[in-house]
Design a protein around this motif. Structure first.
Motif, short mmCIF file in Angstrom:
data_model
loop_
_atom_site.label_atom_id
_atom_site.label_comp_id
_atom_site.label_asym_id
_atom_site.label_seq_id
_atom_site.Cartn_x
_atom_site.Cartn_y
_atom_site.Cartn_z
N ARG A 210 -9.95 5.85 -2.81
CA ARG A 210 -9.24 7.11 -2.60
C ARG A 210 -10.16 8.04 -1.79
N HIS B 262 -6.56 9.60 3.67
CA HIS B 262 -5.56 8.83 2.92
C HIS B 262 -6.24 7.69 2.15
N ASP C 275 1.08 6.79 3.35
CA ASP C 275 0.00 6.73 4.32
C ASP C 275 -1.18 5.86 3.85
N THR C 276 -1.02 5.19 2.71
CA THR C 276 -2.05 4.26 2.25
C THR C 276 -2.18 3.11 3.24
N TRP C 277 -3.37 2.93 3.75
CA TRP C 277 -3.65 1.84 4.69
C TRP C 277 -4.11 0.64 3.88
N ARG D 145 0.43 -0.16 6.73
CA ARG D 145 0.53 0.97 5.82
C ARG D 145 1.68 0.72 4.85
#
Length: 223
Positions: free
Chosen positions: A148, A153, A195-197, A207
């Motif tokens: 995190r 993001h 937006d988590t890659w 994503r």
């Protein structure tokens, strides 16, 4: 050049510089094209490798003189730990794996698992922290690792549990697929923002927001 996550076996590594963590992605083995990820803490210089999949002659120069605190093996399948023994021998790094897969990893590699992690545990990369998310289905003890980023993001390392275009292979086992797609939907898509890659064990990154609209299709098709 900016990070793309598009790497090829024998080609250059791709490097992503975050405020507190550097992510270096490299592909190894022509047949399997596994991704390996070297994470380096910006504060302390400590490093952790995710999946010593193959080619110690590629991984060890990447690690360099900075050394290695730990190797995290995302799951027990042979193509994700072929260089584990060589990397541990050269660096003295601790070995981390999901508890249900740990014995199989040791049986296949001859390397003891120093730390058996479970859902909700953390793995330190210097002053940075990776959260362990157990995803059952591809193997009993597959794990994902979540960083995190406090300045951006989230970043998620998914092993073979999630790829662009679908979840991991369950080899025709309908019950394993149901468990896998449930865990992926609940623990990843249900808990993390678009937006988590994410960085998979093979191939290109993506994503969660790009993949989210296709969850129902994956579930319906059964793979």
């Amino acid at each position: 050049m900016s990070y793309t996550g598009e790497v090829t076996v024998g080609g250059a590594a791709d490097v992503r510089e975050l405020a507190g963590l550097t992510i270096t992605k490299v592909a190894v083995d022509e047949k399997m094209s596994n991704n390996c990820y070297l994470l380096r803490c910006g504060d302390t210089g400590e490093q952790v490798l995710i999946d010593a999949a193959a080619a110690p002659e590629t991984l060890l120069p990447l690690i360099g003189d900075a050394g290695l605190t730990a190797v995290v093996t995302t799951h027990q399948h042979w193509d994700h730990h072929r260089a584990l023994a060589d990397v541990v021998r050269a660096t003295g790094a601790a070995v981390v794996a999901g508890e249900p897969d740990a014995d199989a990893i040791t049986e296949q590699t001859g390397v003891a698992v120093d730390r058996r992690v479970a859902d909700g545990d953390t793995v330190a990369v210097g002053s940075c922290e990776l959260e362990v998310i157990r995803i059952t289905g591809h193997t009993p003890g597959s794990i994902c690792l979540l960083y995190r980023d406090p300045n951006g993001h989230p970043h998620l390392f998914t092993g073979d549990s999630l790829f662009p275009g679908g979840v991991g292979n369950t080899f025709g086992d309908a019950a394993a697929f149901a468990t896998l797609v449930d865990d992926v939907e609940t623990k990843l898509f249900g808990a993390l923002p678009d937006d988590t890659w994410f960085y998979p064990g093979h191939g290109n990154d993506s994503r969660l927001g790009v993949e989210r609209p296709h969850l129902a299709t994956w579930r319906e098709r059964g793979w």
